[in-house]
Each structure stands twice: as C-alpha cells, then as structure tokens.
Design an enzyme around this catalytic site. Structure first.
Site, short mmCIF file in Angstrom:
data_model
loop_
_atom_site.label_atom_id
_atom_site.label_comp_id
_atom_site.label_asym_id
_atom_site.label_seq_id
_atom_site.Cartn_x
_atom_site.Cartn_y
_atom_site.Cartn_z
N ARG A 97 27.27 61.43 52.90
CA ARG A 97 26.90 61.71 54.30
C ARG A 97 27.57 60.69 55.21
O ARG A 97 28.79 60.59 55.17
CB ARG A 97 25.38 61.70 54.46
CG ARG A 97 24.90 62.71 55.50
CD ARG A 97 23.41 62.81 55.53
NE ARG A 97 22.87 63.60 54.46
CZ ARG A 97 22.72 64.92 54.48
NH1 ARG A 97 23.08 65.60 55.54
NH2 ARG A 97 22.22 65.59 53.48
N ILE A 153 21.70 60.34 46.39
CA ILE A 153 22.97 59.83 45.86
C ILE A 153 23.70 59.02 46.94
O ILE A 153 24.66 58.32 46.65
CB ILE A 153 23.90 60.96 45.35
CG1 ILE A 153 24.34 61.89 46.49
CG2 ILE A 153 23.27 61.72 44.22
CD1 ILE A 153 25.56 62.72 46.15
N ASP A 154 23.24 59.12 48.19
CA ASP A 154 23.93 58.42 49.30
C ASP A 154 23.52 56.95 49.39
O ASP A 154 24.22 56.15 50.02
CB ASP A 154 23.61 59.10 50.64
CG ASP A 154 23.90 60.59 50.64
OD1 ASP A 154 24.74 61.02 49.82
OD2 ASP A 154 23.29 61.32 51.44
N GLY A 202 16.14 61.62 55.71
CA GLY A 202 15.78 62.78 56.54
C GLY A 202 14.41 63.31 56.19
O GLY A 202 13.58 63.58 57.07
N GLY A 246 14.77 61.42 50.71
CA GLY A 246 15.75 60.54 51.33
C GLY A 246 15.36 60.28 52.78
O GLY A 246 14.23 60.61 53.19
O1 F6P Z 1 22.33 63.70 50.98
C1 F6P Z 1 22.88 64.12 49.78
C2 F6P Z 1 24.10 64.96 50.01
O2 F6P Z 1 24.61 65.35 48.75
C3 F6P Z 1 25.18 64.32 50.87
O3 F6P Z 1 25.93 63.38 50.15
C4 F6P Z 1 25.95 65.52 51.31
O4 F6P Z 1 26.59 65.29 52.54
C5 F6P Z 1 24.88 66.56 51.48
O5 F6P Z 1 23.78 66.14 50.70
C6 F6P Z 1 25.28 67.94 51.06
O6 F6P Z 1 24.25 68.79 51.41
P1 F6P Z 1 24.16 70.30 50.93
O7 F6P Z 1 23.66 70.29 49.52
O8 F6P Z 1 23.19 70.89 51.87
O9 F6P Z 1 25.53 70.87 51.01
#
Ligand code: F6P
Length: 387
Positions: free
Chosen positions: A189, A144-145, A121, A119
């Site tokens: 996000r 998924i974002d 990042g 993605g």
């Molecule tokens: O970027 C994908 C995502 O699922 C975001 O929608 C969400 O904010 C984040 O990752 C959650 O991250 P983690 O799995 O580190 O809690």
C-alpha cells in the site's frame, strides 16, 4: 467464569490469520469459554441481525477442523493461509442504519468480548462501531504491509517477506542467464516495509519505496540507469529492481502497474544515455528489461514460524486481557516482546494520518534498515550517482 468470545478477521487476508483463530480457540477452551467466529468481519453481525444465519453457525470448537482418516488429530489450521472466517473490510459508509444493525448483531450474539484481527483501515472502522455499541474489544494487528502503528510487527508480514525474497531468488537466475534487468512490483500500500526488507534479503540492486522516493522523476530514472551501467561495468550484467506499489509516477499520482511504467522509462532513458559520449562504454543500449507484479501471491502460503509464533503470543495476550477485563487495547510487538497499546491512542493516530493521506507507520527514512541497504550498495534513489 464462563464467557462468550467473538473473533473476526477484517481487511485483506494474510498468512497467520487461521493460526490466530486456532490459538484463540485453544486459549479460550482452557478457560472454559465459548468462541464464536464472525464470518466476513463485521458483516457477520449484519447477517445475524438480518436473520440470514444463526448464532450456532458461528461456534468454533477446538477439534472441528480435524482431517479425516489416519490424519485425524492433525491440527491443520495453523498451517493454512487465508481465513476460515473470511475477511472483509467493508465499513458502514456512514450509514447509521447499517451501523445500528451491526451493533444489534453483536448484542444478539450476547458476546462478553470481541477479538478483532485487522490492519489500520479495519481497526479504524471497528473501533468506531465498538465505541457506539460499547463493545468490549481487544485487537490483534495483521497485515503484509506492516503499517499498523505502535507495533514493530504485524502477523503476515514475515511470511510475505519470505515470499518476495524467494521470488527474487528465483528471478535472479533467469535475469542472470539473459543479462536482463527485472523490475518487480511489491505490495505494501503506502508503506515500503515489504519492499525494503525483502529487497535486502533477496539481493536487490535497487529498491524504491515511497518513503524515500515519493515519485519517479527524470533524475531518478537516470540514476537507476547509471546504477545498472555501473553494475555492468563491474561485470554483473543483470539487475534486480524492487519497486513498492506505493511509489507514484512522475506526476505524483498513483499508477497502476508502476513496475511496467518504470520499465518503459528505463528503456527510453537508457537508449538516450547510451548515445551520450561519456556513457558509450556502459552498453546501456543493450539493457533488456522485464517487469512483473507479484500480486496476491504475496498474501498466500504457509505462515512462517515467526508469524505463527506472533499469532500464538498475540492470541494468548488477547485472552489474558479479556480475562482481566482490560478492554480497548491493541496487542503489539515491541522490543522483542508482547505489549499492549491503548486503542484510543492507536486509532486517533491512524485517523490523523489517514486524513493527511500519510501512511500510519512508514519506514523510518533514517532507520537502520535503510542504512543497511545503503551500506550494501543498494541504490535507494536518494543520492545522485556520480558519472
Ligand atoms: O493491505 C494489504 C494489501 O495486500 C496491500 O498490500 C495491497 O495494496 C492491497 O491489500 C490489495 O488489496 P486487494 O486485495 O483489495 O486488491
């Protein structure tokens, strides 16, 4: 010509990663190339350079994921969510020694090219390493974002929309049976794509996304209560409110469990409103609310056919680019087909946006999806509700 291709998945997992890996292995084996799956994103290179694993451990072959017995031959990989390689979006935290070791791991593997699935990042992180190590890199967008710029779709988004839509369907019946307002917090996000698409598809009454509602203020809460009151007057006693996790609290700060926060606000404001003479008829004091955070279930499940198709077409394009030695490209989906976009351009856009604290690919506030939601009578928080 024989080649050694690496593939890694980086950042949060999503449905379709294994479908990409499978398709990359299939396309590569047709060309006679060897594929190496790097475990845990760029951390796999680190492990290799540190002698914690061997390059043979990384080899991916077309039939190594066969099921036993009579199920032998079933190519299960495309149906499974998660990533067989593991996924990690750990950068080097500015530590040059770590960066150098990762680069050494890449060299140890003697790769001709690397396919990075990530993605916004992860692309940012991997691009920097690729520049330093002079890697031949091709990237595939997944999240998924759906917030990777220059692509209309990233792998994983469609399945997540299905997941949330199906949750909304399920919640409709319990909400209706108890005359309740259910507030559902959706991932994404800083982007509202997932909340907006699934909210429209799932029949939400209110959809709150950061692009239209940067923070929850008093007017917004009042308007949501009035919208619920309108619904009640029209005979619909229940309501579904979808809120994207990126929406901020009244102070403009990121709030853990924003759905719960909104629920408390709606309860307080609806109580107050129910005592104003004008609104007595609205039964607002009887609003019963429940909230839930859908959480990581949004990243699970069998990838949709659309995501599998994206995975296959993106993988083929990535293999074609490597065959042409056309590196430093992001494979994207634009105007209904696979295209490419220079990673230099994509990553410089991402970096600029990140520095400003802005989402690299937000929902278009004037776009057709927002207009569609408005035309369906979905309250998006943008206009005051007359009362
Ligand atoms: O970027 C994908 C995502 O699922 C975001 O929608 C969400 O904010 C984040 O990752 C959650 O991250 P983690 O799995 O580190 O809690």
């Amino acid at each position: 010509m024989s080649k050694r291709i690496g593939i890694l998945t980086s950042g949060g997992d999503c449905p379709g990663l294994n479908a990409i890996i499978r398709a990359v292995v299939k396309c590569s084996s047709q060309k006679g190339w060897d594929v190496y799956g790097i475990p845990y994103g760029t951390q796999g290179f680190l492990r290799l350079a540190n002698g914690n694993c061997h390059s043979q451990d990384f080899e991916l072959r077309e039939h190594c994921y066969d099921l036993p017995g009579l199920l032998h031959g079933i190519d299960i990989l495309q149906f499974l969510s998660g990533s067989i390689l593991g996924s990690l979006s750990k950068g080097t935290s500015g530590d040059q020694a770590i960066a150098d070791t990762i680069i050494r791991g890449y060299q140890d593997l003697k790769l001709d090219a690397l396919i990075a699935v990530g993605g916004d990042g992860s692309l940012d992180i991997i691009y920097d390493l690729a520049q330093q190590g002079r890697w031949n890199i091709v990237a595939i967008p997944k999240t998924i974002d759906n917030d990777v710029p220059f692509t209309e779709r990233s792998v994983g988004f469609d399945t997540a929309v299905d997941k949330v839509t199906s949750a909304l369907y399920d919640l409709t019946f319990t909400a209706a049976s108890h005359d309740r307002t259910i507030i559902i917090e959706v991932m994404g996000r800083n982007a509202g794509h997932l909340a907006l698409s699934s909210g429209i598809a799932g029949g939400a009454d209110v959809i709150l996304i950061p692009e239209l509602v940067p923070k929850i203020d008093e007017d917004l809460i009042t308007n949501i209560c009035l919208r619920i009151a309108q619904l009640r007057q029209s005979g619909r006693k229940f309501a579904l409110v979808v809120i994207a996790e990126g929406v901020r609290n009244h102070a403009g700060e990121r709030q853990k469990a924003i759905a719960e926060y909104l629920t408390t606000q709606i309860n307080e404001t609806s109580q107050k409103l129910s005592f104003t003479e004008k609104l007595e008829f609205c039964d607002l004091h009887k609003i019963e609310t429940r909230s839930l955070i859908l959480g990581h279930i949004q990243r699970s499940g069998t990838p949709s056919s659309y995501d599998r198709l994206l995975a296959a077409t993106f993988a083929k394009k990535a293999a074609d680019l490597i065959a042409e030695e056309n590196y430093n490209q992001l494979v994207v989906w634009q105007n209904g087909e696979v295209q490419i976009q220079s990673l230099d351009k994509v990553v410089s856009h991402i970096k600029k946006r990140h520095q400003l604290g802005i989402c690299p690919n937000p929902v278009d506030a004037n776009g057709f999806l927002v207009q569609t939601a408005g035309s369906l009578g979905i309250y998006l928080g943008e206009n005051p509700i007359p009362h």
